[in-house]
Design an enzyme around this catalytic site. Structure first.
Site, mmCIF file in Angstrom:
data_model
loop_
_atom_site.group_PDB
_atom_site.id
_atom_site.type_symbol
_atom_site.label_atom_id
_atom_site.label_comp_id
_atom_site.label_asym_id
_atom_site.label_seq_id
_atom_site.Cartn_x
_atom_site.Cartn_y
_atom_site.Cartn_z
ATOM 1 N N LYS A 224 -41.158 -6.579 56.559
ATOM 2 C CA LYS A 224 -42.191 -5.761 57.199
ATOM 3 C C LYS A 224 -41.637 -4.351 57.354
ATOM 4 O O LYS A 224 -40.765 -4.104 58.195
ATOM 5 C CB LYS A 224 -42.604 -6.315 58.561
ATOM 6 C CG LYS A 224 -43.794 -5.552 59.138
ATOM 7 C CD LYS A 224 -44.215 -6.067 60.480
ATOM 8 C CE LYS A 224 -45.521 -5.380 60.903
ATOM 9 N NZ LYS A 224 -45.475 -3.908 60.774
ATOM 10 N N ARG A 229 -49.324 2.653 56.130
ATOM 11 C CA ARG A 229 -50.119 1.806 55.228
ATOM 12 C C ARG A 229 -50.923 2.698 54.280
ATOM 13 O O ARG A 229 -51.666 3.581 54.706
ATOM 14 C CB ARG A 229 -51.071 0.930 56.054
ATOM 15 C CG ARG A 229 -51.962 -0.024 55.251
ATOM 16 C CD ARG A 229 -51.252 -1.288 54.920
ATOM 17 N NE ARG A 229 -52.128 -2.272 54.295
ATOM 18 C CZ ARG A 229 -52.773 -3.244 54.942
ATOM 19 N NH1 ARG A 229 -52.651 -3.345 56.265
ATOM 20 N NH2 ARG A 229 -53.515 -4.121 54.289
ATOM 21 N N GLU A 273 -46.920 0.217 51.576
ATOM 22 C CA GLU A 273 -46.433 1.075 52.660
ATOM 23 C C GLU A 273 -45.656 2.257 52.092
ATOM 24 O O GLU A 273 -44.804 2.088 51.208
ATOM 25 C CB GLU A 273 -45.494 0.293 53.590
ATOM 26 C CG GLU A 273 -46.144 -0.846 54.351
ATOM 27 C CD GLU A 273 -46.661 -0.413 55.706
ATOM 28 O OE1 GLU A 273 -46.227 0.647 56.202
ATOM 29 O OE2 GLU A 273 -47.493 -1.142 56.273
ATOM 30 N N ARG A 377 -59.054 -9.303 60.207
ATOM 31 C CA ARG A 377 -57.776 -9.663 60.828
ATOM 32 C C ARG A 377 -57.812 -11.165 61.012
ATOM 33 O O ARG A 377 -58.308 -11.689 62.004
ATOM 34 C CB ARG A 377 -57.591 -8.958 62.162
ATOM 35 C CG ARG A 377 -56.195 -9.167 62.764
ATOM 36 C CD ARG A 377 -56.078 -8.548 64.143
ATOM 37 N NE ARG A 377 -56.291 -7.125 64.146
ATOM 38 C CZ ARG A 377 -55.366 -6.218 63.846
ATOM 39 N NH1 ARG A 377 -54.168 -6.615 63.494
ATOM 40 N NH2 ARG A 377 -55.646 -4.934 63.890
ATOM 41 N N LYS A 383 -47.508 -11.256 61.346
ATOM 42 C CA LYS A 383 -46.335 -10.399 61.478
ATOM 43 C C LYS A 383 -45.421 -10.978 62.546
ATOM 44 O O LYS A 383 -45.876 -11.414 63.604
ATOM 45 C CB LYS A 383 -46.728 -8.960 61.808
ATOM 46 C CG LYS A 383 -47.638 -8.784 62.998
ATOM 47 C CD LYS A 383 -48.109 -7.341 63.120
ATOM 48 C CE LYS A 383 -49.146 -7.197 64.224
ATOM 49 N NZ LYS A 383 -49.695 -5.820 64.317
#
Length: 518
Positions: A224, A229, A273, A377, A383
């Site tokens: 991560k 983003r 990212e 979502r 995460k």
């Protein structure tokens, strides 16, 4: 309904007062079904062009977006409200257009005059609505999820079709217009188009690796990255870069454009990212990445990809992640974010430890069976970070004392409620450097709604990431919970208030274990 009027019938423009009355009805109930009924009934009365005006307004902003009108300007216009409604939706929209397009010398006076003329024709209820609409204070409970259901109800289409079309169009109001004019078939015709931003898939949180693996099963476990983003689109030599809020930032990231043009495929949409890397290839802190993003046009930033939505005229959003991973590796090669495939908790934990040792903030655990759920979502992406964080909205700030005199210091924090308001869950003055105190004092004064000399109440539009040790039950705050040992980690310029964590997420932490890596 306008959509079923017989040929030759006269269409009577819908009054703005009807939209305001609908907003009031939505605000007055907490029941989702009642909100949908009120919104759906009103939307069913509108022509396609009226839908394009009303849907954004009922979700909190005019279709033109921010128009440069501050609270002080609005409240300084003192008019005698009209006694009888006369404004139509088009009347209001034309003035918003005029205000939004007015620039250059004398624009402030022109905007004030146009707004004053509009408010002079408005009733008291309409004046109140318009003031809150222009200043970003409109919170009436018509969140996009509720509005999606209402659009489907008003147009006789399915919620799934409206949601999918809105995701690919990046615009619920456009989906509403197509649903009215083309029905289900029209909505099905809105697909993913390279160079047109798509609402990104979002992740839920899990407190531990074990919890995430249990939820997702066989998973892709990936670093991560603590970056920005970005969605990358390419069609031949034409490249576009969009943030998670669908803002075009192509000109600010020339190095990423170069990466896009170096890839072998010539037509694709990738998700990833943007990060800054130090001399030792360790990732920089998020605030340092954002500083480069803002100051030097991102020339020193690079990008890593974790998903692919489209390649060579083939949409991949409905394919499982296992298929998309294979395609991504082929297309992005060394620019792909490192990851492993596993359902073993110990193996995933070892990978997390390696990610943390490399300077990353944690891992993403993703169900290999899941499609790319644009704009959602869901539970398919989790995460996992060793420090529990929440994205909350600043509701107010208190003037500091001692060495913090003259600075806005202790901030009031709100979680997102299901009715579109924000529920206060705590305060904090911790984690703030002098530079941050200076910044937030200036930023909050610019969006102030009221200042009693102690507390400055602000428009709820600034998102802050808060690190915390947990939550506890509390009668002090209306949500019934309070944050424990909260401290500011960073402000999230890349997130909107609609993306803040919900009060249900905060409450769920009451029953959760203390954050840990296992």
């Amino acid at each position: 309904m306008h959509g079923s009027l017989p040929e030759g019938a006269t269409i009577v423009p819908v009054l703005f007062a009807e939209l305001v009355a609908t907003s009031t009805a939505v605000t007055s109930t907490s029941a989702r079904s009642a909100k949908i009924d009120a919104l759906g009934g009103f939307l069913s009365l509108l022509t396609p062009d009226e839908l394009a005006i009303a849907v954004p307004m009922l979700t909190g902003a005019p279709r033109q977006g921010r128009v440069g009108i501050g609270w002080r300007t609005v409240v300084a216009i003192d008019v005698q409200p009209a006694t009888t409604p006369s404004l139509t939706l088009h009347d209001v929209d034309r003035v918003v257009d005029e205000v939004a397009s007015s620039t250059g010398p004398g624009s402030t006076a022109r905007r004030r005059d146009a707004l004053g003329a509009l408010l002079a024709r408005a009733t008291a209820a309409e004046v109140d609505f318009l003031r809150r609409l222009f200043t970003g204070e409109l919170r009436q409970g018509a969140l996009e999820g509720v509005m999606t259901d209402a659009v489907a109800r008003a147009t006789g289409t399915t919620v799934a079709a409206v949601r999918r079309a809105a995701m690919f169009a990046g615009d619920l109001s456009r989906a509403a217009v197509v649903a009215r004019t083309g029905g289900e078939a029209g909505l099905a015709g809105i697909g993913l188009q390279p160079l047109v931003a798509v609402q990104p898939m979002l992740a839920a949180s899990s407190p531990t690796i074990a919890d995430a693996i249990d939820a997702c099963g066989l998973s892709s476990v990936e670093w991560k990255l603590d970056g920005v983003r970005i969605q990358l689109h390419r069609v031949d030599d034409d490249v576009r870069l969009f943030t998670r809020n669908l803002n075009d930032v192509t000109e600010r990231l020339p190095a990423v454009v170069d990466i896009a043009r170096s890839l072998s495929a010539r037509r694709f949409v990738l998700d990833g990212e943007v990060v800054g890397l130090g001399d030792d290839d360790r990732p920089e802190l998020f605030q340092d990445t954002m500083a480069r993003f803002d100051v030097d046009a991102g020339a020193s930033l690079t990008m890593r990809f974790f998903d692919v939505l489209h390649v060579d005229d083939e949409d991949l959003v409905d394919e499982p992640l296992s298929t998309r991973r294979d395609v991504l590796t082929r297309v992005a090669g060394p620019w792909t974010i490192p990851g492993i495939v596993t359902d073993d908790v110990d193996e995933a934990t070892a990978f997390l430890d390696g990610a943390l040792a490399g300077g990353h903030e944690g891992v993403m655990v993703k169900d290999l069976r899941a499609p790319y759920e644009a704009g959602r979502r869901g539970a398919a992406w989790r995460k996992v970070k060793p420090v529990r964080t929440l994205d909350l909205v600043v509701l107010a700030a208190e003037w500091g004392h001692g060495r913090r005199t003259g600075w806005l210091s202790n901030i009031h924090l709100g979680a997102r409620g299901e009715d579109g308001t924000f529920v206060m869950v705590g305060k904090t003055f911790k984690g703030m450097t002098d530079d941050l105190l200076r910044w937030q004092t200036e930023a909050f004064r610019a969006i102030a709604l009221a200042d009693d000399g102690h507390v400055v109440h602000v428009r709820p539009e600034v998102v802050v990431e808060i690190a915390l040790d947990g939550v506890q039950a509390s009668t002090r705050y209306p949500g019934g919970v309070a944050l424990r040992f909260a401290r500011v980690r960073r402000y999230r310029d890349d997130k909107t208030p609609g993306e803040a964590d919900t009060i249900d997420t905060v409450r769920a932490m009451l029953a959760g274990a203390a954050p840990s890596r296992r």
